[in-house]
Design a protein around this motif. Structure first.
Motif, PDB file in Angstrom:
ATOM      1  N   LEU A   1       0.819  -1.220   0.000  1.00  0.00           N
ATOM      2  CA  LEU A   1       0.000   0.000   0.000  1.00  0.00           C
ATOM      3  C   LEU A   1       0.855   1.275   0.000  1.00  0.00           C
ATOM      4  CD1 LEU A   1      -2.956  -1.077   2.304  1.00  0.00           C
ATOM      5  CD2 LEU A   1      -3.149  -0.277  -0.067  1.00  0.00           C
ATOM      6  N   PRO A   2       1.980   1.332   0.749  1.00  0.00           N
ATOM      7  CA  PRO A   2       2.829   2.533   0.644  1.00  0.00           C
ATOM      8  C   PRO A   2       3.366   2.766  -0.765  1.00  0.00           C
ATOM      9  CG  PRO A   2       3.367   1.300   2.640  1.00  0.00           C
ATOM     10  CD  PRO A   2       2.433   0.436   1.845  1.00  0.00           C
ATOM     11  N   VAL A   3       3.555   1.696  -1.539  1.00  0.00           N
ATOM     12  CA  VAL A   3       4.017   1.849  -2.919  1.00  0.00           C
ATOM     13  C   VAL A   3       2.921   2.513  -3.755  1.00  0.00           C
ATOM     14  CG1 VAL A   3       4.959   0.672  -4.935  1.00  0.00           C
ATOM     15  CG2 VAL A   3       5.421  -0.224  -2.636  1.00  0.00           C
ATOM     16  N   LEU A   4       1.667   2.057  -3.563  1.00  0.00           N
ATOM     17  CA  LEU A   4       0.551   2.679  -4.284  1.00  0.00           C
ATOM     18  C   LEU A   4       0.364   4.127  -3.842  1.00  0.00           C
ATOM     19  CD1 LEU A   4      -2.121  -0.173  -4.464  1.00  0.00           C
ATOM     20  CD2 LEU A   4      -0.400   0.490  -6.129  1.00  0.00           C
ATOM     21  N   ALA A   5       0.537   4.371  -2.540  1.00  0.00           N
ATOM     22  CA  ALA A   5       0.423   5.750  -2.059  1.00  0.00           C
ATOM     23  C   ALA A   5       1.459   6.634  -2.748  1.00  0.00           C
ATOM     24  CB  ALA A   5       0.611   5.793  -0.539  1.00  0.00           C
ATOM     25  N   TYR A   6       2.636   6.077  -2.972  1.00  0.00           N
ATOM     26  CA  TYR A   6       3.703   6.847  -3.633  1.00  0.00           C
ATOM     27  C   TYR A   6       3.338   7.178  -5.078  1.00  0.00           C
ATOM     28  CZ  TYR A   6       7.964   7.613  -6.290  1.00  0.00           C
ATOM     29  OH  TYR A   6       8.888   8.128  -7.157  1.00  0.00           O
ATOM     30  N   ILE A   7       2.951   6.172  -5.871  1.00  0.00           N
ATOM     31  CA  ILE A   7       2.667   6.470  -7.280  1.00  0.00           C
ATOM     32  C   ILE A   7       1.425   7.359  -7.400  1.00  0.00           C
ATOM     33  CG2 ILE A   7       3.768   4.333  -8.041  1.00  0.00           C
ATOM     34  CD1 ILE A   7       0.986   3.238  -8.734  1.00  0.00           C
ATOM     35  N   HIS A   8       0.460   7.178  -6.487  1.00  0.00           N
ATOM     36  CA  HIS A   8      -0.741   8.015  -6.534  1.00  0.00           C
ATOM     37  C   HIS A   8      -0.416   9.466  -6.163  1.00  0.00           C
ATOM     38  CE1 HIS A   8      -3.498   4.245  -5.955  1.00  0.00           C
ATOM     39  NE2 HIS A   8      -2.947   4.300  -7.145  1.00  0.00           N
ATOM     40  N   SER A   9       0.590   9.662  -5.307  1.00  0.00           N
ATOM     41  CA  SER A   9       0.978  11.035  -4.957  1.00  0.00           C
ATOM     42  C   SER A   9       1.513  11.780  -6.171  1.00  0.00           C
ATOM     43  CB  SER A   9       2.036  11.024  -3.851  1.00  0.00           C
ATOM     44  OG  SER A   9       3.288  10.561  -4.350  1.00  0.00           O
ATOM     45  N   LEU A  10       1.959  11.015  -7.180  1.00  0.00           N
ATOM     46  CA  LEU A  10       2.431  11.608  -8.433  1.00  0.00           C
ATOM     47  C   LEU A  10       1.335  11.623  -9.494  1.00  0.00           C
ATOM     48  CD1 LEU A  10       5.927   9.830  -8.611  1.00  0.00           C
ATOM     49  CD2 LEU A  10       5.420  12.115  -7.745  1.00  0.00           C
ATOM     50  N   ASP A  11       0.098  11.310  -9.043  1.00  0.00           N
ATOM     51  CA  ASP A  11      -1.054  11.239  -9.949  1.00  0.00           C
ATOM     52  C   ASP A  11      -0.859  10.188 -11.037  1.00  0.00           C
ATOM     53  OD1 ASP A  11      -2.594  13.203  -8.661  1.00  0.00           O
ATOM     54  OD2 ASP A  11      -1.469  14.791  -9.659  1.00  0.00           O
ATOM     55  N   VAL A  12      -0.224   9.095 -10.683  1.00  0.00           N
ATOM     56  CA  VAL A  12      -0.003   7.978 -11.594  1.00  0.00           C
ATOM     57  C   VAL A  12      -0.832   6.796 -11.120  1.00  0.00           C
ATOM     58  CG1 VAL A  12       1.701   6.291 -12.386  1.00  0.00           C
ATOM     59  CG2 VAL A  12       2.289   8.715 -12.321  1.00  0.00           C
TER      60      VAL A  12
END
Length: 579
Positions: A157-168
Motif C-alpha cells: 500500500l505505501p508503494v501505491l500511495a507513492y505512485i498516486h501522490s504523483l497522480d499515476v
C-alpha cells in the motif's frame, strides 16, 4: 529465415507481426539490441508486446528487462499515436523512484533489420510473482493465510500511495504483476505497461488509437468503470489490489468469487476472513468509486492487527529465575538444556559467521560462572539467614578480537585491523547488528562459492578474513563519505517503508515547506548513486543498502524540518517587531 509467434504460426523473418493472428513477433535469443543489450530469454507477453531478460554488455553484464512496446496497428496515423503513447509512458516511468518499483533505465527506438522496435529498459527483479507462489501453495493443498495477506497489504500500500501522490495509476494490479523479491522478501510492483498519468483537470483518462478506444486491465481484477467506460481513478488500483488478495486467499479466479447477476461477492461462502479484514476489503471493492477508500493511507489505518503475532520470548526470564538457586540435582540438567538451546540460538546471533561457535562456548562459560555464583549465594543465604540474596559482581571473560575466536596466535597486523574497524564503528555509533549483517552480505555476495560457510581462524582462511576486514573498512569509508548525522547513523537497521510514508505525508501537508517527495527522491538517489555507483536501486536489499538510502533521505528531511522551523521563528520575530 522463419520466425514463430507464440501460437507456432510460421512467418517470414522480415515480418513484424504474425500474418496469421497479428501477434507481434519476438526478438531472437542471443540478438544484441542497440549494440548493448543481448537477449537472454523471453519472460512473458502482454497486449503491447513481449518482455525479455537481457544482459547489458556495457555495464559489467548486469541483467535487465527489455519491455517491448508493439501495439497491433498498421495505419501511419495510428503508429504515430502509438509512438506518442510510448514516449508518454517512458516519461511517467522516469518519475518513479521507489525501492519497490524496478528502476527505469532508458527508452529505445531501434531498427532491427527492417523492423522498428520500441523498448523500455528496467531493472530485473529476481523472484517469483504471486501467481507462481499461489500455484506452489496449491500444489501442497494450501493458499495464502490472512496474516500473510495483511503483511502484503502493509508492504504494498505505501508503494501505491507513492505512485498516486504523483497522480499515476498502475491500472493492471494482479498476482502476475507483483513479485516477491528474493533478496529481501518485499513485494515489488512491476509491469507499468498500462500506466497513465491523470490530467490535473480531470479524474480519468481516455486513450484513443484512431477511432478505437484502448481499455486496459484484466477482466475480474479491474473495476467496472475501467473495463467498460475507460475511466480510471486512484482508487481503481485499490479495487484491483483487493481482488488480488481474494484470489491469493482462496486460490480461485475472481469470476468464481463474484455473482455478476446480483453484483455481490461470496462473503462467508468462498471468502472467509476475519470481520475486520472483511470490512476493509468490502470498502475497497465498492461498486461506486465514491464509496471506496479514496487513498491507500486510509486503508493502512483501518487494517486489523496481524493474526500472526509472535508470543513474547520468556526463556531469559525463566533462566534467570532458575539460576538463582538451582540445587544440586538440577545443575546437570540445566547445563544440558542450556547447551541444546544455545546450539539453536547461534543462528540468530548478530556476529560474523566465524564468531558464532565461540559465542556458544562463551555462553556456556558464562552459565557455569553464574551457576557457581548462584550456588554460593544460596549457601550464603542459609548461613546469614537472610530473605534476599544479592549476587556478587561477576567479571565474564571477554570475547577475543576478531577474526580469532579460538584464541590461536595471530599477527599484530590482524589484531590492529580488527581493533581499528570496530573502534571506527563505535565512534560512528553504527549499530553492530546492522554493520555485521551488511558486511557479511557484501562479503558473501562477492564470494558465492563459499555458500556462506563459516570462516575459521585457521591459516587457510587468513586471506578470506583479511578480505572480510577490507570489506568492512570500505563500508565504513562509504558511510563516512555520506556525512550522515549521528542520529541518523544510530537508526541504521531500523528504517522501513513506513518512514518513507511519513516523509511523504509531511511533504504533502507542507511541513517541509515547498520541498516535495519527488525532490527528496531525486536528491537521495543522486547522493546514493555517487556513493554506490554500481548498486542497482531497483533491486536493493532493504536491510542493507536500503537502510543507507533511507538514512540519506532522513537527513534531508531533518534538514528541511529545521529550515522550516527556523523560518517560522524568524517570521514570528518579524511580526513581534512590527507590533
Amino acid at each position: 529465415m522463419q520466425v514463430y509467434c507464440s501460437k507456432q504460426h510460421a512467418n517470414n523473418g522480415i515480418n513484424r507481426f504474425c500474418t496469421h493472428c497479428g501477434e507481434p513477433l519476438p526478438l531472437a535469443v542471443g540478438q544484441v539490441i542497440d549494440n548493448r543489450y543481448q537477449i537472454i530469454r523471453h519472460l512473458g507477453q502482454g497486449g503491447f508486446g513481449r518482455t525479455y531478460l537481457a544482459e547489458d554488455i556495457n555495464q559489467f553484464h548486469q541483467t535487465c528487462v527489455l519491455k517491448e512496446f508493439a501495439p497491433q496497428v498498421k495505419e501511419p496515423q495510428d503508429l504515430q499515436k502509438a509512438k506518442e503513447l510510448f514516449e508518454r509512458e517512458a516519461n511517467v516511468l522516469k518519475k518513479l523512484q521507489h525501492p519497490q518499483i524496478p528502476r527505469f533505465h532508458t527508452s529505445l527506438q531501434v531498427k532491427v533489420g527492417s523492423k522498428d522496435f520500441f523498448l523500455l529498459v528496467q531493472d530485473y527483479v529476481d523472484g517469483n510473482d504471486y501467481s507462481q507462489l499461489l500455484e506452489q501453495r496449491q500444489s501442497q493443498g494450501k493458499t495464502f493465510s490472512e496474516a500473510e495477506i495483511l503483511t502484503l497489504l502493509r508492504q504494498i500500500l505505501p508503494v501505491l500511495a507513492y505512485i498516486h501522490s504523483l497522480d499515476v495509476v498502475h491500472r493492471d494490479i494482479s498476482p502476475d504483476n507483483l513479485i516477491l523479491r528474493s533478496s529481501d522478501h518485499l513485494p515489488i510492483l512491476i509491469d507499468f505497461g498500462g500506466v497513465k498519468q491523470l490530467p490535473a483537470s480531470q479524474g480519468f483518462w481516455f486513450t484513443k488509437l484512431a477511432v478505437n478506444h484502448t481499455l486496459l486491465g484484466k477482466k475480474g481484477y479491474a473495476p467496472e468503470e475501467q473495463l467498460r467506460q475507460g475511466k480510471v481513478y486512484l482508487n481503481s488500483d485499490l479495487y484491483s489490489l483487493a481482488v488480488t488478495t481474494l484470489v491469493l486467499l482462496t486460490g480461485k479466479e475472481p469470476q468464481k468469487l463474484y455473482d455478476s447477476y446480483q453484483g455481490l461477492w461470496y462473503w462467508g461462502k468462498e471468502i472467509n476472513v476475519s470481520s475486520q479484514l472483511e470490512a476493509v476489503l468490502k470498502k475497497m471493492l465498492a461498486y461506486k468509486p465514491s464509496d471506496r477508500y479514496q487513498n491507500a493511507e486510509q486503508i493502512l489505518k483501518d487494517l486489523p492487527l496481524s493474526t500472526a503475532t509472535k508470543p513474547p520470548t520468556t526463556q531469559i526470564t525463566k533462566l534467570k529465575t532458575m539460576i538463582v538457586a538451582p540445587g544440586r540435582k538440577n545443575v546437570n540438567n540445566l547445563v544440558s538444556k542450556f547447551h541444546n538451546k544455545t546450539q539453536a540460538v547461534t543462528k540468530s546471533i548478530p556476529l560474523p559467521v566465524w564468531m558464532r561457535p565461540f559465542a556458544v562456548s562463551l555462553g556456556g562459560t558464562a552459565l557455569v560462572v553464574l551457576i557457581g555464583a548462584g550456588a554460593w549465594a544460596a549457601v550464603n543465604a542459609v548461613i546469614q539467614s537472610v530473605t534476599s540474596i544479592t549476587l556478587p559482581s561477576i567479571s565474564l571473560p571477554q570475547i577475543p578480537q576478531l577474526p580469532n575466536p579460538f584464541g590461536q596466535p595471530v599477527s599484530d597486523k590482524n589484531t590492529q585491523d580488527n581493533a581499528e574497524i570496530f573502534s571506527r564503528r563505535q565512534q560512528l555509533e553504527i549499530p553492530e547488528v546492522f554493520f555485521i549483517r551488511m558486511v557479511d552480505d557484501l562479503f558473501y555476495t562477492k564470494k558465492p562459492e563459499l555458500k556462506r560457510r563459516s570462516l575459521t581462524s585457521k591459516s587457510e582462511d587468513a586471506a578470506l578474513r583479511k578480505e572480510w576486514y577490507e570489506t568492512a573498512s570500505n563500508l565504513l569509508d562509504k558511510i563516512e563519505q555520506a556525512n550522515l548525522s549521528t542520529a541518523v547513523r544510530q537508526q541504521l537497521g531500523n528504517y522501513s517503508s513506513q518512514d518513507y510514508e511519513t516523509w511523504r505525508q509531511q511533504a504533502r501537508t507542507g511541513q517541509l515547506g515547498n520541498y516535495t517527495i519527488s525532490q527528496l527522491n531525486k536528491e537521495t538517489n543522486e547522493k546514493f548513486d555517487r556513493l554506490f555507483p554500481r548498486q542497482r536501486r531497483g533491486n536493493m536489499n532493504q536491510q542493507t543498502f536500503g537502510q543507507i538510502w533511507y538514512a540519506i533521505a532522513a537527513d534531508k528531511v531533518n534538514q528541511k524540518e529545521r529550515e522550516q522551523g527556523a523560518g517560522s521563528r524568524g517570521s514570528g520575530k518579524r511580526t513581534n517587531q512590527k507590533s
